[in-house]
Design an enzyme around this catalytic site. Structure first.
Site, PDB file in Angstrom:
ATOM      1  N   GLY A 136       0.829  -1.212   0.000  1.00 12.21           N
ATOM      2  CA  GLY A 136       0.000   0.000   0.000  1.00 12.21           C
ATOM      3  C   GLY A 136       0.858   1.255   0.000  1.00 12.21           C
ATOM      4  O   GLY A 136       2.089   1.190   0.107  1.00 12.21           O
ATOM      5  N   GLN A 137       0.196   2.401  -0.099  1.00 14.63           N
ATOM      6  CA  GLN A 137       0.915   3.680  -0.177  1.00 14.63           C
ATOM      7  C   GLN A 137       1.789   3.923   1.057  1.00 14.63           C
ATOM      8  O   GLN A 137       2.963   4.266   0.943  1.00 14.63           O
ATOM      9  CB  GLN A 137      -0.070   4.838  -0.257  1.00 14.63           C
ATOM     10  CG  GLN A 137      -0.992   4.841  -1.436  1.00 14.63           C
ATOM     11  CD  GLN A 137      -1.630   6.209  -1.561  1.00 14.63           C
ATOM     12  OE1 GLN A 137      -0.997   7.144  -2.055  1.00 14.63           O
ATOM     13  NE2 GLN A 137      -2.859   6.349  -1.113  1.00 14.63           N
ATOM     14  N   ASP A 184      -3.103 -12.351   5.703  1.00 17.80           N
ATOM     15  CA  ASP A 184      -4.370 -11.929   5.098  1.00 17.80           C
ATOM     16  C   ASP A 184      -5.344 -11.519   6.205  1.00 17.80           C
ATOM     17  O   ASP A 184      -5.840 -12.355   6.956  1.00 17.80           O
ATOM     18  CB  ASP A 184      -4.938 -13.083   4.265  1.00 17.80           C
ATOM     19  CG  ASP A 184      -6.229 -12.683   3.566  1.00 17.80           C
ATOM     20  OD1 ASP A 184      -6.702 -11.544   3.786  1.00 17.80           O
ATOM     21  OD2 ASP A 184      -6.764 -13.514   2.811  1.00 17.80           O
ATOM     22  N   ALA A 209      -5.353  -1.904   5.276  1.00 15.49           N
ATOM     23  CA  ALA A 209      -6.773  -1.595   5.517  1.00 15.49           C
ATOM     24  C   ALA A 209      -7.539  -1.812   4.223  1.00 15.49           C
ATOM     25  O   ALA A 209      -6.952  -1.820   3.138  1.00 15.49           O
ATOM     26  CB  ALA A 209      -6.929  -0.141   5.959  1.00 15.49           C
ATOM     27  N   THR A 236      -9.509   0.085   1.845  1.00 15.86           N
ATOM     28  CA  THR A 236      -9.575   1.538   1.661  1.00 15.86           C
ATOM     29  C   THR A 236     -10.470   1.994   0.497  1.00 15.86           C
ATOM     30  O   THR A 236     -10.534   3.184   0.212  1.00 15.86           O
ATOM     31  CB  THR A 236      -8.155   2.111   1.428  1.00 15.86           C
ATOM     32  OG1 THR A 236      -7.581   1.436   0.299  1.00 15.86           O
ATOM     33  CG2 THR A 236      -7.273   1.947   2.637  1.00 15.86           C
ATOM     34  N   THR A 272      -8.560   7.138  10.156  1.00 12.00           N
ATOM     35  CA  THR A 272      -8.987   8.078   9.120  1.00 12.00           C
ATOM     36  C   THR A 272      -9.813   9.256   9.644  1.00 12.00           C
ATOM     37  O   THR A 272     -10.501   9.124  10.662  1.00 12.00           O
ATOM     38  CB  THR A 272      -9.825   7.303   8.071  1.00 12.00           C
ATOM     39  OG1 THR A 272     -10.401   8.236   7.154  1.00 12.00           O
ATOM     40  CG2 THR A 272     -10.962   6.525   8.711  1.00 12.00           C
ATOM     41  N   TYR A 323     -16.998   2.510   5.313  1.00  5.24           N
ATOM     42  CA  TYR A 323     -15.551   2.561   5.568  1.00  5.24           C
ATOM     43  C   TYR A 323     -15.270   3.254   6.910  1.00  5.24           C
ATOM     44  O   TYR A 323     -14.558   2.712   7.765  1.00  5.24           O
ATOM     45  CB  TYR A 323     -14.870   3.298   4.407  1.00  5.24           C
ATOM     46  CG  TYR A 323     -13.440   3.686   4.646  1.00  5.24           C
ATOM     47  CD1 TYR A 323     -12.424   2.734   4.623  1.00  5.24           C
ATOM     48  CD2 TYR A 323     -13.090   5.021   4.894  1.00  5.24           C
ATOM     49  CE1 TYR A 323     -11.100   3.104   4.839  1.00  5.24           C
ATOM     50  CE2 TYR A 323     -11.779   5.398   5.113  1.00  5.24           C
ATOM     51  CZ  TYR A 323     -10.785   4.440   5.088  1.00  5.24           C
ATOM     52  OH  TYR A 323      -9.473   4.806   5.294  1.00  5.24           O
ATOM     53  N   LYS A 381     -13.696   1.647  10.365  1.00 10.80           N
ATOM     54  CA  LYS A 381     -12.429   2.157  10.895  1.00 10.80           C
ATOM     55  C   LYS A 381     -12.623   2.603  12.345  1.00 10.80           C
ATOM     56  O   LYS A 381     -11.761   2.384  13.191  1.00 10.80           O
ATOM     57  CB  LYS A 381     -11.902   3.327  10.041  1.00 10.80           C
ATOM     58  CG  LYS A 381     -11.430   2.954   8.645  1.00 10.80           C
ATOM     59  CD  LYS A 381     -10.188   2.087   8.623  1.00 10.80           C
ATOM     60  CE  LYS A 381      -8.912   2.840   8.935  1.00 10.80           C
ATOM     61  NZ  LYS A 381      -7.706   1.988   8.744  1.00 10.80           N
ATOM     62  N   TRP A 413      -6.755  12.118   3.197  1.00 11.26           N
ATOM     63  CA  TRP A 413      -6.422  12.417   1.796  1.00 11.26           C
ATOM     64  C   TRP A 413      -4.978  11.973   1.460  1.00 11.26           C
ATOM     65  O   TRP A 413      -4.176  12.756   0.952  1.00 11.26           O
ATOM     66  CB  TRP A 413      -6.560  13.913   1.529  1.00 11.26           C
ATOM     67  CG  TRP A 413      -7.915  14.496   1.689  1.00 11.26           C
ATOM     68  CD1 TRP A 413      -8.953  14.001   2.424  1.00 11.26           C
ATOM     69  CD2 TRP A 413      -8.385  15.721   1.106  1.00 11.26           C
ATOM     70  NE1 TRP A 413     -10.029  14.850   2.338  1.00 11.26           N
ATOM     71  CE2 TRP A 413      -9.719  15.902   1.546  1.00 11.26           C
ATOM     72  CE3 TRP A 413      -7.818  16.694   0.273  1.00 11.26           C
ATOM     73  CZ2 TRP A 413     -10.484  17.010   1.172  1.00 11.26           C
ATOM     74  CZ3 TRP A 413      -8.573  17.795  -0.098  1.00 11.26           C
ATOM     75  CH2 TRP A 413      -9.890  17.943   0.342  1.00 11.26           C
TER      76      TRP A 413
HETATM   77  N1  LIG Z   1      -5.838   6.544   1.205  1.00 13.21           N
HETATM   78  C1  LIG Z   1      -6.376   7.532   1.888  1.00 13.21           C
HETATM   79  O1  LIG Z   1      -6.779   8.571   1.339  1.00 13.21           O
HETATM   80  C2  LIG Z   1      -6.517   7.442   3.386  1.00 13.21           C
HETATM   81  C3  LIG Z   1      -7.156   8.481   4.073  1.00 13.21           C
HETATM   82  C4  LIG Z   1      -7.274   8.386   5.450  1.00 13.21           C
HETATM   83  C5  LIG Z   1      -6.787   7.272   6.124  1.00 13.21           C
HETATM   84  N2  LIG Z   1      -6.193   6.262   5.433  1.00 13.21           N
HETATM   85  C6  LIG Z   1      -5.687   5.119   6.183  1.00 13.21           C
HETATM   86  O2  LIG Z   1      -4.292   5.081   6.035  1.00 13.21           O
HETATM   87  C7  LIG Z   1      -3.820   3.730   6.050  1.00 13.21           C
HETATM   88  C8  LIG Z   1      -2.928   3.484   4.854  1.00 13.21           C
HETATM   89  O3  LIG Z   1      -3.682   3.740   3.680  1.00 13.21           O
HETATM   90  P1  LIG Z   1      -3.075   3.596   2.223  1.00 13.21           P
HETATM   91  O4  LIG Z   1      -3.526   4.756   1.429  1.00 13.21           O
HETATM   92  O5  LIG Z   1      -1.627   3.271   2.312  1.00 13.21           O
HETATM   93  O6  LIG Z   1      -3.900   2.359   1.723  1.00 13.21           O
HETATM   94  P2  LIG Z   1      -3.687   1.479   0.395  1.00 13.21           P
HETATM   95  O7  LIG Z   1      -2.695   2.104  -0.490  1.00 13.21           O
HETATM   96  O8  LIG Z   1      -5.049   1.164  -0.095  1.00 13.21           O
HETATM   97  O9  LIG Z   1      -3.031   0.190   1.012  1.00 13.21           O
HETATM   98  C9  LIG Z   1      -3.733  -0.644   1.861  1.00 13.21           C
HETATM   99  C10 LIG Z   1      -3.028  -1.968   1.880  1.00 13.21           C
HETATM  100  O10 LIG Z   1      -3.818  -2.846   2.687  1.00 13.21           O
HETATM  101  C11 LIG Z   1      -3.768  -4.082   2.079  1.00 13.21           C
HETATM  102  N3  LIG Z   1      -4.919  -4.925   2.366  1.00 13.21           N
HETATM  103  C12 LIG Z   1      -6.203  -4.748   2.005  1.00 13.21           C
HETATM  104  N4  LIG Z   1      -6.930  -5.821   2.367  1.00 13.21           N
HETATM  105  C13 LIG Z   1      -6.065  -6.665   2.984  1.00 13.21           C
HETATM  106  C14 LIG Z   1      -6.197  -7.942   3.548  1.00 13.21           C
HETATM  107  N5  LIG Z   1      -7.364  -8.587   3.557  1.00 13.21           N
HETATM  108  N6  LIG Z   1      -5.106  -8.532   4.091  1.00 13.21           N
HETATM  109  C15 LIG Z   1      -3.913  -7.924   4.073  1.00 13.21           C
HETATM  110  N7  LIG Z   1      -3.713  -6.721   3.523  1.00 13.21           N
HETATM  111  C16 LIG Z   1      -4.783  -6.102   2.973  1.00 13.21           C
HETATM  112  C17 LIG Z   1      -3.750  -3.833   0.582  1.00 13.21           C
HETATM  113  O11 LIG Z   1      -3.192  -4.961  -0.035  1.00 13.21           O
HETATM  114  P3  LIG Z   1      -3.157  -5.149  -1.640  1.00 13.21           P
HETATM  115  O12 LIG Z   1      -2.101  -4.193  -2.098  1.00 13.21           O
HETATM  116  O13 LIG Z   1      -2.797  -6.566  -1.791  1.00 13.21           O
HETATM  117  O14 LIG Z   1      -4.531  -4.797  -2.117  1.00 13.21           O
HETATM  118  C18 LIG Z   1      -2.888  -2.591   0.498  1.00 13.21           C
HETATM  119  O15 LIG Z   1      -1.545  -2.922   0.238  1.00 13.21           O
HETATM  120  C19 LIG Z   1      -5.071   2.860   6.123  1.00 13.21           C
HETATM  121  O16 LIG Z   1      -5.311   2.509   7.448  1.00 13.21           O
HETATM  122  C20 LIG Z   1      -6.185   3.783   5.657  1.00 13.21           C
HETATM  123  O17 LIG Z   1      -7.433   3.425   6.208  1.00 13.21           O
HETATM  124  C21 LIG Z   1      -6.037   6.330   4.078  1.00 13.21           C
END
Ligand SMILES: NC(=O)c1ccc[n+]([C@@H]2O[C@H](COP(=O)([O-])OP(=O)(O)OC[C@H]3O[C@@H](n4cnc5c(N)ncnc54)[C@H](OP(=O)(O)O)[C@@H]3O)[C@@H](O)[C@H]2O)c1
Length: 300
Positions: free
Chosen positions: A10-11, A44, A69, A71, A110, A134, A138, A160
């Site tokens: 993930g990011q 997983d 997560a 997301t 979040t 979502y 969370k 964001w």
């Molecule tokens: N993105 C946003 O705008 C945002 C905003 C506020 C808060 N957040 C929070 O910030 C955190 C990091 O977000 P991010 O943007 O880095 O998210 P992301 O890029 O969507 O990465 C999430 C990662 O979680 C993994 N994942 C999803 N389902 C899973 C499962 N069943 N088992 C194991 N891994 C799993 C995904 O794996 P795959 O790569 O295999 O799919 C992905 O690598 C999260 O807690 C998110 O809720 C994000």
């Protein structure tokens, strides 16, 4: 030290990995070998038995950083059971495991735990009221964690998130800006973007901080985003300006852009607490956007 980072693809997971590899963020007592990155292949979160199995086979950890997560905010409306498992029940299980192992847990949450009607920057103590699946899951994850781990965990709410990795608003705008002459972007949702590298930096600063390392500290919530207050419309305009893309951006209302999941209107968060306790860097959103976009440009 053994530090587990979930969500390696993930990011945020990739941003932490980037900094660890660059070796600049490690203190004298840590080395890059202390970090173990896992994705869904190894751990997983949609499966209780996969989680148990992974930890049964691993040596104990000192710190668990949960970046994984579900997301996909819109898709979540139709996959409630899966979202609840990943964002709530798996967090509960991780908290129980962290307790058993006497590990510290850093969990990421979040701004969508708020309903966005506050009118001023949300503090960590402000009332939550998520308005989509979502956000609800969370929040349930946060609450379960706090109940199971009244000490030795921290929750960092962010907003964001974007980066040079994966899919995000910045990359989507760059793609659409090249394909179209004009584009409509919502102008009545306000918040702060967060460059994932800045958040990754903050997390790595925190885990080496004396305050964090102390045993039996009360579990706390912190807010972290970049500095500044903008709409998605302003964000898009700045992206095009930096990339010198000639695409007109038209401001539209949320009503004009219906989505399966409702979005909160104003989720600006106060970062005073995290800045005061951990003295982490909180760069301005434009500065960080420039940094990310110059990396993206060089990678093209
Ligand atoms: N993105 C946003 O705008 C945002 C905003 C506020 C808060 N957040 C929070 O910030 C955190 C990091 O977000 P991010 O943007 O880095 O998210 P992301 O890029 O969507 O990465 C999430 C990662 O979680 C993994 N994942 C999803 N389902 C899973 C499962 N069943 N088992 C194991 N891994 C799993 C995904 O794996 P795959 O790569 O295999 O799919 C992905 O690598 C999260 O807690 C998110 O809720 C994000």
């Amino acid at each position: 030290m053994r530090i587990l980072v979930t969500g390696k693809n993930g990011q945020l997971g990739r941003s932490i990995h980037k900094l660890i590899n660059a070796d600049t963020k490690i203190d004298n007592n840590q080395s890059s070998n202390d970090f173990i990155f896992v994705g869904r292949e190894e751990l997983d979160l949609s499966s209780e038995s996969s989680i148990s199995h992974y930890f049964d086979r691993s040596n104990k950890f000192d710190v668990i950083i949960n970046c994984a997560a579900y997301t996909a905010v819109d898709k979540a409306e139709k996959e409630q059971e899966l979202v609840n498992q990943v964002n709530h029940l798996a967090v509960k299980q991780l908290a129980n495991i962290a307790n058993e192992q006497k590990a510290k847990l850093v969990h990421v949450s979040t701004d969508y735990v708020f309903d966005g009607t506050g009118g001023k920057p949300y503090k960590e103590t402000d009332k939550t009221n998520p308005i989509n699946v979502y956000g609800k899951t969370k929040l349930a994850g946060e609450k379960a964690l706090q109940e199971i781990m009244p000490t030795d965990a921290i929750i960092i709410r962010t907003s964001w998130l974007y980066s040079e990795f994966g899919n995000n608003f910045v990359k989507t705008m760059l793609r659409l800006g090249k394909e179209r002459d004009e584009i409509n972007v919502v102008s009545d949702q306000i918040g702060s973007p967060t460059y994932a590298t800045d958040l990754a930096n903050a997390i790595l600063e925190i885990i080496k901080n004396k305050e964090f390392k102390e045993i039996s500290q009360t579990t706390q919530i912190y807010h972290y985003s970049n500095e500044g207050e903008i709409s998605w419309y302003e964000f898009a305009k700045e992206i095009f300006k930096i990339a010198e893309i000639n695409c007109k951006v038209n401001p539209i209302t949320t009503q004009q852009y219906p989505t399966p999941a409702r979005r909160p209107k104003n989720t600006l968060m106060s970062k005073d607490k995290i800045a005061e306790i951990f003295s982490v860097k909180i760069p301005d959103w434009k500065e960080s956007l420039n940094t990310c976009m110059s990396i993206l440009k060089n990678n093209l």
